[in-house]
Design an enzyme around this catalytic site. Sequence first.
Site, PDB file in Angstrom:
ATOM      1  N   LYS A  22      87.327  15.138  68.551  1.00 45.89           N
ATOM      2  CA  LYS A  22      88.482  15.783  69.194  1.00 45.89           C
ATOM      3  C   LYS A  22      88.667  17.222  68.699  1.00 45.89           C
ATOM      4  CE  LYS A  22      92.810  15.224  67.513  1.00 45.89           C
ATOM      5  NZ  LYS A  22      93.700  16.356  67.317  1.00 45.89           N
ATOM      6  N   ARG A 122     103.914  24.428  60.260  1.00 44.37           N
ATOM      7  CA  ARG A 122     102.505  24.659  60.607  1.00 44.37           C
ATOM      8  C   ARG A 122     102.332  26.135  60.940  1.00 44.37           C
ATOM      9  NH1 ARG A 122      99.951  19.812  63.949  1.00 44.37           N
ATOM     10  NH2 ARG A 122      98.104  20.873  63.158  1.00 44.37           N
ATOM     11  N   ILE A 124     100.831  30.062  61.250  1.00 38.66           N
ATOM     12  CA  ILE A 124      99.548  30.630  61.684  1.00 38.66           C
ATOM     13  C   ILE A 124      99.377  32.045  61.114  1.00 38.66           C
ATOM     14  CG2 ILE A 124      99.241  29.214  63.757  1.00 38.66           C
ATOM     15  CD1 ILE A 124     100.218  31.624  65.394  1.00 38.66           C
ATOM     16  N   ASP A 125     100.005  32.275  59.950  1.00 38.33           N
ATOM     17  CA  ASP A 125      99.924  33.614  59.350  1.00 38.33           C
ATOM     18  C   ASP A 125      98.482  34.021  59.029  1.00 38.33           C
ATOM     19  OD1 ASP A 125     100.553  31.399  57.383  1.00 38.33           O
ATOM     20  OD2 ASP A 125      99.870  32.957  56.002  1.00 38.33           O
ATOM     21  N   GLN A 126      97.629  33.063  58.667  1.00 40.60           N
ATOM     22  CA  GLN A 126      96.243  33.423  58.321  1.00 40.60           C
ATOM     23  C   GLN A 126      95.433  33.805  59.564  1.00 40.60           C
ATOM     24  OE1 GLN A 126      95.238  33.741  54.996  1.00 40.60           O
ATOM     25  NE2 GLN A 126      97.457  33.454  54.835  1.00 40.60           N
ATOM     26  N   ASP A 305      93.504  13.714  57.700  1.00 41.63           N
ATOM     27  CA  ASP A 305      93.691  12.969  58.953  1.00 41.63           C
ATOM     28  C   ASP A 305      93.350  11.491  58.810  1.00 41.63           C
ATOM     29  OD1 ASP A 305      94.503  15.326  60.067  1.00 41.63           O
ATOM     30  OD2 ASP A 305      92.617  15.752  61.094  1.00 41.63           O
ATOM     31  N   ARG A 398      96.009  10.361  72.219  1.00 38.17           N
ATOM     32  CA  ARG A 398      95.665  11.790  72.101  1.00 38.17           C
ATOM     33  C   ARG A 398      94.378  11.986  71.321  1.00 38.17           C
ATOM     34  NH1 ARG A 398     100.222  15.154  69.490  1.00 38.17           N
ATOM     35  NH2 ARG A 398      98.397  16.446  69.315  1.00 38.17           N
TER      36      ARG A 398
END
Length: 438
Positions: A22, A122, A124-126, A305, A398
Amino acid sequence: MSQLIIKGGNKLQGDVIVNGAKNAAVAIIPASLLVDGVCEIENIPYIDDVIRVSEAIDTLGVSTEFIEKNTLKVDAREVLTYEATEECASKIRASYYLLGALLGRFKKVKVALPGGCNFGVRPIDQHIKGFEALGATVVVEHGIIHAWADKLIGTQIYLDVVSVGATINIMLAAVLAEGTTIIENAAKEPHVVDVANFLNMMGAVVKGAGTDTIRILGVEKLHGGKYSIIPDQIEAGTYMMAAAITGGDVTVRNLIPEHMESVSAKLIEMGVVIDEGDDYIRVRAPETLKPTNVKTLPHPGFPTDLQPQMAVLLSVAEGTSMIVEGVWDNRFQYIGELKRTGAQINVDGRVAVIEGVSKLTSAKLTATDLRAGAAMVIAGLVATGGETIINNAQYIDRGYEGIQENLVALGADVRRSVDEDKDRKLCDNVIEINCKQA
Ligand code: EPZ
């Protein structure tokens, strides 16, 4: 609402075939936006997240078609817009890959902030740090990320945290940039390597994926071609654990054993017998499972996960175990639900202490996210005293193609009750809420 209804107690036996990964598919489909040609992507898992990503790129005017159930054809010779502000783009976390792909192709992009599973902040600065280092200006306003540059120029980027998403996104933005980009402290997950292999197959020059340092030599253009996605490490691990907890004997086929090393090592510590072949692992459960300690880490560490699924196994081990969550801030949200089966778990921050019990009992459970849902399925497979009902099973779909059919083929008693209309609305609502919280 979709429910899985499981009558526990059956030992799983036989063979199960793992689907395509996935987390590779949801990156490779957007990556095909960089290709001035037609890509045929094989071994695509036919699951909700993948369908949503392909719907998202459809909204950009790209032509996508499932030419077989697990083969997606993407014709991105024409991409009509660099703006993915459509409702669709906010429905999946992986919509952030549209940022790197469209920025790479058009040198400008607008994408709605990502949604997806909700377990803590979560950021996403990087990703943004990487785009800026390549020369882009990035502005986040009203839930939309807008990035643009006259041109992208290769540079050295050190990631402050090991991030799968940032590593892949920077790779996507850099393949058509001028000069060489070096990503230091890169993520090494199998799907990072798979995305690099896909890009290379289409004419990119990406070296070192799977190590801490990735070098991308910018090229002018990518061409079309065929690519087959790697097997899903997490799906494979989930079936391995389902076999181990049920006293089963299952051969998990179409996997890459090296991807499973951290999982196999922990199962062996728990007394499970593991036999590896070139593309399969046979899992034979012991009479009783031994306790162990697990810390989740970026690859090659134990995957976050698979942390919820492991917690269920440790819940029926003979003794005390500990799990330290080393990747996400808040990934024990499902523990409250799991305790309804009689599991004895105490959580303090990122640490869970698990006192093994002799049995789990059936209960009504609600999946809080994809992997938590998979964990509840594993709990249901051993729970005694009736049926375990798992609400929100659409979360599980999902990430796991045909999970019910696969488990039934292995001898489990699993059925499904579906209200598709309510299901879709519920899923959309939850994703919208998560998006607002992101
Ligand atoms: C990917 O998410 C996976 N999703 C997740 O799988 C998986 O849990 C995660 O990697 C870790 O392995 C997809 O591939 C679509 P990260 P991603 O960026 O890329 C912090 C599943 O169940 N971070 O590697 O979003 C972040 O907060 C899903 O299949 C920053 O601080 O994860 C986290 O603590 C759920 N800044 C850590 O890094 C950033 O800019 C790892 O996140 C980015 C991340």
